[in-house]
Motif scaffolding. Structure first.
Motif, PDB file in Angstrom:
ATOM      1  N   LEU A 163       0.838  -1.201   0.000  1.00 32.87           N
ATOM      2  CA  LEU A 163       0.000   0.000   0.000  1.00 32.87           C
ATOM      3  C   LEU A 163       0.871   1.247   0.000  1.00 32.87           C
ATOM      4  CD1 LEU A 163      -2.899  -0.870   2.487  1.00 32.87           C
ATOM      5  CD2 LEU A 163      -2.962  -0.818  -0.009  1.00 32.87           C
ATOM      6  N   ALA A 164       0.476   2.224  -0.788  1.00 32.72           N
ATOM      7  CA  ALA A 164       1.213   3.479  -0.888  1.00 32.72           C
ATOM      8  C   ALA A 164       0.592   4.527   0.029  1.00 32.72           C
ATOM      9  CB  ALA A 164       1.193   3.978  -2.334  1.00 32.72           C
ATOM     10  N   LYS A 190     -11.124  -5.336   0.082  1.00 32.18           N
ATOM     11  CA  LYS A 190     -11.799  -6.626  -0.109  1.00 32.18           C
ATOM     12  C   LYS A 190     -12.221  -7.197   1.246  1.00 32.18           C
ATOM     13  CE  LYS A 190      -9.257  -7.340  -4.327  1.00 32.18           C
ATOM     14  NZ  LYS A 190      -8.149  -8.014  -4.963  1.00 32.18           N
ATOM     15  N   LEU A 191     -13.179  -6.534   1.862  1.00 31.30           N
ATOM     16  CA  LEU A 191     -13.665  -6.950   3.176  1.00 31.30           C
ATOM     17  C   LEU A 191     -15.038  -7.609   3.095  1.00 31.30           C
ATOM     18  CD1 LEU A 191     -12.652  -3.839   5.328  1.00 31.30           C
ATOM     19  CD2 LEU A 191     -11.471  -6.029   5.124  1.00 31.30           C
ATOM     20  N   ASP A 192     -15.512  -7.859   1.887  1.00 29.35           N
ATOM     21  CA  ASP A 192     -16.856  -8.398   1.687  1.00 29.35           C
ATOM     22  C   ASP A 192     -17.091  -9.668   2.495  1.00 29.35           C
ATOM     23  OD1 ASP A 192     -15.929  -6.733  -0.397  1.00 29.35           O
ATOM     24  OD2 ASP A 192     -17.513  -7.420  -1.719  1.00 29.35           O
ATOM     25  N   ALA A 233      -3.984   8.208   4.341  1.00 32.59           N
ATOM     26  CA  ALA A 233      -4.658   7.137   3.605  1.00 32.59           C
ATOM     27  C   ALA A 233      -3.610   6.233   2.972  1.00 32.59           C
ATOM     28  CB  ALA A 233      -5.576   7.728   2.533  1.00 32.59           C
ATOM     29  N   TYR A 234      -4.080   5.060   2.514  1.00 30.23           N
ATOM     30  CA  TYR A 234      -3.186   4.054   1.941  1.00 30.23           C
ATOM     31  C   TYR A 234      -3.860   3.516   0.695  1.00 30.23           C
ATOM     32  CZ  TYR A 234      -1.150   4.750   6.451  1.00 30.23           C
ATOM     33  OH  TYR A 234      -0.587   5.351   7.545  1.00 30.23           O
ATOM     34  N   ALA A 235      -3.125   3.530  -0.434  1.00 30.71           N
ATOM     35  CA  ALA A 235      -3.723   3.193  -1.716  1.00 30.71           C
ATOM     36  C   ALA A 235      -3.018   2.017  -2.375  1.00 30.71           C
ATOM     37  CB  ALA A 235      -3.666   4.404  -2.644  1.00 30.71           C
ATOM     38  N   LYS A 236      -3.785   1.323  -3.186  1.00 29.15           N
ATOM     39  CA  LYS A 236      -3.264   0.247  -4.020  1.00 29.15           C
ATOM     40  C   LYS A 236      -3.705   0.558  -5.441  1.00 29.15           C
ATOM     41  CE  LYS A 236      -3.455  -4.749  -4.671  1.00 29.15           C
ATOM     42  NZ  LYS A 236      -4.061  -6.006  -4.207  1.00 29.15           N
ATOM     43  N   LYS A 259      -6.576  -8.467   4.929  1.00 22.11           N
ATOM     44  CA  LYS A 259      -7.738  -8.947   4.174  1.00 22.11           C
ATOM     45  C   LYS A 259      -8.147  -7.942   3.101  1.00 22.11           C
ATOM     46  CE  LYS A 259     -12.424 -10.651   4.664  1.00 22.11           C
ATOM     47  NZ  LYS A 259     -13.567 -10.909   5.540  1.00 22.11           N
ATOM     48  N   ALA A 260      -8.062  -6.665   3.425  1.00 21.00           N
ATOM     49  CA  ALA A 260      -8.481  -5.620   2.495  1.00 21.00           C
ATOM     50  C   ALA A 260      -7.679  -5.629   1.201  1.00 21.00           C
ATOM     51  CB  ALA A 260      -8.377  -4.242   3.156  1.00 21.00           C
ATOM     52  N   VAL A 261      -6.428  -6.031   1.272  1.00 21.58           N
ATOM     53  CA  VAL A 261      -5.566  -6.022   0.079  1.00 21.58           C
ATOM     54  C   VAL A 261      -5.391  -7.405  -0.533  1.00 21.58           C
ATOM     55  CG1 VAL A 261      -4.334  -3.936   0.729  1.00 21.58           C
ATOM     56  CG2 VAL A 261      -3.433  -6.149   1.415  1.00 21.58           C
TER      57      VAL A 261
END
Length: 163
Positions: free
Chosen positions: A89-90, A130-132, A99-102, A160-162
């Motif tokens: 994450l950037a 991706k927390l669905d 914030a942190y971005a991909k 999990k989100a990434v």
């Protein structure tokens, strides 16, 4: 001339329409966040495609350093947890928040309690995370403190989100 037959049959001018609140516009905090976002976009355009993670991280760390306690300590700790849990994450600023971005899409962000004068800080996730879990899942978490238990949960959520 008035017609005598209509006299006394006039209805009151009282309206039956409910009283509506008028829109007062954005709060000072919301206007500031929008101005910060415009500045972020202008800075990114000036840096161009050569911008690297170091640029975003230094801006993010400066923003955290300017926060009052306890948000500053929480922001520093979250930054360390997020970097360790998802090094891809950037770091960057997003509406004036760390914030942190991909792939240039914000995955998660930290909103300090003072940002919008709330009683707790927030760790939020965007739709890129991706927390669905079925048809309903949380995308924001209130933070009053970071104990070892919360730090472990944050690390797991970010991984999990990434994924």
């Amino acid at each position: 001339m008035s017609h005598p037959a209509k006299k006394g049959t006039q209805k009151s001018a009282k309206s039956t329409t409910p009283i509506r609140k008028t829109f007062k516009g954005f709060t000072d905090e919301e206007r500031l966040a929008m101005k910060e976002r415009v500045q972020e976009l202008k800075a990114a355009a000036r840096r161009g495609p050569r911008a690297d993670k170091a640029d975003g991280e230094s801006a993010l760390l400066a923003k955290i350093a300017g926060m009052p306690e306890p948000d500053r300590a929480m922001g520093k700790r979250l930054h360390a947890i997020i970097k360790a849990s998802a090094p891809a994450l950037a770091p960057r600023l997003w509406y004036g928040m760390p914030a942190y971005a991909k792939d240039d899409k914000v995955v998660c962000f930290f909103q300090s309690a003072q940002k919008f004068k709330t009683r707790y800080a927030t760790l939020g996730f965007s739709d890129a995370a991706k927390l669905d879990e079925g048809a309903l899942w949380p995308t924001a978490f209130a933070l009053n403190a970071l104990t070892a238990a919360e730090e472990a949960k944050v690390g797991a959520l970010v991984k999990k989100a990434v994924s």
